[in-house]
Design a protein around this motif. Sequence first.
Motif, PDB file in Angstrom:
ATOM      1  N   TRP A 174       0.827  -1.194   0.000  1.00 51.25           N
ATOM      2  CA  TRP A 174       0.000   0.000   0.000  1.00 51.25           C
ATOM      3  C   TRP A 174       0.863   1.245   0.000  1.00 51.25           C
ATOM      4  O   TRP A 174       1.920   1.281   0.629  1.00 51.25           O
ATOM      5  CB  TRP A 174      -0.885   0.030   1.240  1.00 51.25           C
ATOM      6  N   LEU A 175       0.395   2.265  -0.692  1.00 53.73           N
ATOM      7  CA  LEU A 175       0.901   3.619  -0.592  1.00 53.73           C
ATOM      8  C   LEU A 175      -0.276   4.397  -0.016  1.00 53.73           C
ATOM      9  O   LEU A 175      -1.130   4.905  -0.752  1.00 53.73           O
ATOM     10  CB  LEU A 175       1.319   4.175  -1.959  1.00 53.73           C
ATOM     11  N   ASP A 176      -0.357   4.428   1.298  1.00 55.81           N
ATOM     12  CA  ASP A 176      -1.550   4.922   1.976  1.00 55.81           C
ATOM     13  C   ASP A 176      -1.186   5.302   3.402  1.00 55.81           C
ATOM     14  O   ASP A 176      -0.563   4.502   4.110  1.00 55.81           O
ATOM     15  CB  ASP A 176      -2.621   3.827   1.970  1.00 55.81           C
ATOM     16  N   GLN A 177      -1.577   6.488   3.814  1.00 56.68           N
ATOM     17  CA  GLN A 177      -1.283   6.937   5.174  1.00 56.68           C
ATOM     18  C   GLN A 177      -2.008   6.106   6.227  1.00 56.68           C
ATOM     19  O   GLN A 177      -1.576   6.055   7.368  1.00 56.68           O
ATOM     20  CB  GLN A 177      -1.645   8.415   5.322  1.00 56.68           C
ATOM     21  N   GLY A 178      -3.078   5.418   5.844  1.00 61.00           N
ATOM     22  CA  GLY A 178      -3.852   4.636   6.804  1.00 61.00           C
ATOM     23  C   GLY A 178      -3.659   3.134   6.697  1.00 61.00           C
ATOM     24  O   GLY A 178      -4.344   2.373   7.365  1.00 61.00           O
ATOM     25  N   GLN A 179      -2.755   2.664   5.847  1.00 59.31           N
ATOM     26  CA  GLN A 179      -2.526   1.237   5.637  1.00 59.31           C
ATOM     27  C   GLN A 179      -1.035   0.938   5.738  1.00 59.31           C
ATOM     28  O   GLN A 179      -0.205   1.831   5.592  1.00 59.31           O
ATOM     29  CB  GLN A 179      -3.015   0.792   4.252  1.00 59.31           C
ATOM     30  N   ASP A 180      -0.710  -0.322   5.950  1.00 57.76           N
ATOM     31  CA  ASP A 180       0.670  -0.793   5.905  1.00 57.76           C
ATOM     32  C   ASP A 180       1.514   0.052   6.856  1.00 57.76           C
ATOM     33  O   ASP A 180       1.171   0.187   8.013  1.00 57.76           O
ATOM     34  CB  ASP A 180       1.172  -0.757   4.458  1.00 57.76           C
ATOM     35  N   ASP A 181       2.599   0.677   6.382  1.00 57.30           N
ATOM     36  CA  ASP A 181       3.469   1.486   7.245  1.00 57.30           C
ATOM     37  C   ASP A 181       3.170   2.984   7.160  1.00 57.30           C
ATOM     38  O   ASP A 181       3.885   3.789   7.727  1.00 57.30           O
ATOM     39  CB  ASP A 181       4.941   1.224   6.922  1.00 57.30           C
ATOM     40  N   GLY A 182       2.113   3.364   6.447  1.00 52.04           N
ATOM     41  CA  GLY A 182       1.697   4.758   6.366  1.00 52.04           C
ATOM     42  C   GLY A 182       2.411   5.593   5.322  1.00 52.04           C
ATOM     43  O   GLY A 182       2.133   6.785   5.196  1.00 52.04           O
ATOM     44  N   ASN A 183       3.328   5.012   4.564  1.00 52.42           N
ATOM     45  CA  ASN A 183       4.052   5.766   3.539  1.00 52.42           C
ATOM     46  C   ASN A 183       3.221   5.890   2.261  1.00 52.42           C
ATOM     47  O   ASN A 183       2.551   4.942   1.870  1.00 52.42           O
ATOM     48  CB  ASN A 183       5.386   5.098   3.199  1.00 52.42           C
ATOM     49  N   ILE A 184       3.319   7.059   1.613  1.00 51.38           N
ATOM     50  CA  ILE A 184       2.618   7.263   0.350  1.00 51.38           C
ATOM     51  C   ILE A 184       3.600   7.290  -0.820  1.00 51.38           C
ATOM     52  O   ILE A 184       3.228   7.614  -1.941  1.00 51.38           O
ATOM     53  CB  ILE A 184       1.733   8.524   0.360  1.00 51.38           C
ATOM     54  N   SER A 185       4.854   6.958  -0.547  1.00 48.89           N
ATOM     55  CA  SER A 185       5.830   6.791  -1.631  1.00 48.89           C
ATOM     56  C   SER A 185       6.738   5.620  -1.268  1.00 48.89           C
ATOM     57  O   SER A 185       6.914   5.289  -0.097  1.00 48.89           O
ATOM     58  CB  SER A 185       6.643   8.059  -1.869  1.00 48.89           C
ATOM     59  N   ARG A 186       7.295   4.995  -2.284  1.00 52.02           N
ATOM     60  CA  ARG A 186       8.171   3.832  -2.096  1.00 52.02           C
ATOM     61  C   ARG A 186       9.381   3.956  -3.009  1.00 52.02           C
ATOM     62  O   ARG A 186       9.264   4.374  -4.156  1.00 52.02           O
ATOM     63  CB  ARG A 186       7.452   2.533  -2.467  1.00 52.02           C
ATOM     64  N   GLU A 187      10.531   3.547  -2.474  1.00 52.66           N
ATOM     65  CA  GLU A 187      11.728   3.376  -3.290  1.00 52.66           C
ATOM     66  C   GLU A 187      11.820   1.893  -3.603  1.00 52.66           C
ATOM     67  O   GLU A 187      11.877   1.059  -2.699  1.00 52.66           O
ATOM     68  CB  GLU A 187      12.968   3.829  -2.525  1.00 52.66           C
ATOM     69  N   LEU A 188      11.813   1.563  -4.895  1.00 57.84           N
ATOM     70  CA  LEU A 188      11.781   0.172  -5.320  1.00 57.84           C
ATOM     71  C   LEU A 188      13.018  -0.155  -6.145  1.00 57.84           C
ATOM     72  O   LEU A 188      13.248   0.467  -7.187  1.00 57.84           O
ATOM     73  CB  LEU A 188      10.528  -0.097  -6.161  1.00 57.84           C
ATOM     74  N   PRO A 189      13.809  -1.132  -5.712  1.00 62.24           N
ATOM     75  CA  PRO A 189      14.960  -1.549  -6.516  1.00 62.24           C
ATOM     76  C   PRO A 189      14.505  -2.415  -7.680  1.00 62.24           C
ATOM     77  O   PRO A 189      13.449  -3.044  -7.622  1.00 62.24           O
ATOM     78  CB  PRO A 189      15.804  -2.366  -5.528  1.00 62.24           C
ATOM     79  N   VAL A 190      15.322  -2.447  -8.729  1.00 61.60           N
ATOM     80  CA  VAL A 190      14.995  -3.305  -9.856  1.00 61.60           C
ATOM     81  C   VAL A 190      15.043  -4.755  -9.383  1.00 61.60           C
ATOM     82  O   VAL A 190      15.875  -5.125  -8.547  1.00 61.60           O
ATOM     83  CB  VAL A 190      15.940  -3.056 -11.057  1.00 61.60           C
ATOM     84  N   THR A 191      14.133  -5.566  -9.886  1.00 65.22           N
ATOM     85  CA  THR A 191      14.097  -6.979  -9.547  1.00 65.22           C
ATOM     86  C   THR A 191      15.152  -7.708 -10.359  1.00 65.22           C
ATOM     87  O   THR A 191      15.268  -7.484 -11.566  1.00 65.22           O
ATOM     88  CB  THR A 191      12.706  -7.571  -9.852  1.00 65.22           C
ATOM     89  N   ASP A 192      15.901  -8.560  -9.701  1.00 61.45           N
ATOM     90  CA  ASP A 192      16.940  -9.345 -10.372  1.00 61.45           C
ATOM     91  C   ASP A 192      16.303 -10.144 -11.499  1.00 61.45           C
ATOM     92  O   ASP A 192      15.350 -10.887 -11.291  1.00 61.45           O
ATOM     93  CB  ASP A 192      17.597 -10.283  -9.357  1.00 61.45           C
ATOM     94  N   ALA A 193      16.831  -9.985 -12.701  1.00 63.00           N
ATOM     95  CA  ALA A 193      16.276 -10.660 -13.881  1.00 63.00           C
ATOM     96  C   ALA A 193      16.366 -12.180 -13.767  1.00 63.00           C
ATOM     97  O   ALA A 193      15.633 -12.895 -14.437  1.00 63.00           O
ATOM     98  CB  ALA A 193      16.994 -10.191 -15.140  1.00 63.00           C
TER      99      ALA A 193
END
Length: 178
Positions: free
Chosen positions: A90-109
Amino acid sequence: NAGTEADVYISVYGERGDTGSRQLLRSQKSKKFLKGQTDIFAVEAVHLGCLHKIVIGHNGLGSGNGWFLDKVVIKDPITDLDYTFLCHRWLDQGQDDGNISRELPVTDASMLPERQELELKREKTWAAEKWKFRKGITLQFYNRVTRGFICLYPDSRVDALGDKKNKYGKVFSMWMYA
């Protein structure tokens, strides 16, 4: 309620720099960011080389602004490579950890889709069950072979003999009728 009406922004990072924050404006769909929908956007930028991460989020405005993001796939038109960034959060202030942004690393191919799915399920299960492993908690498991309880104590001791007279252990039976 997994979609969002908020403005969504993305920054793409590669070996030659980043795009800066870009609002995702025009999807190929008439309504953007709906539950279960795949949206496709064109983002103009200089060639960044091999991509290594993205930062994606929203401004938190509008009704129903919380958003469950499964993944982002970026297709490099020059190299014809696909870069996958798994989120499944979730990117939601009321869900998960409350963050509305995420830093996502590339998934290993080299990770196969089945392994990715298994890893996501493992993470989801751990998030739901990790409370059991807090400091001071004694875990008990019923062993059908010994018909006793195996205890994992907070001080790292393990009673694997299967105490049949454990006054704290309870065995429940459940029947379901359809």
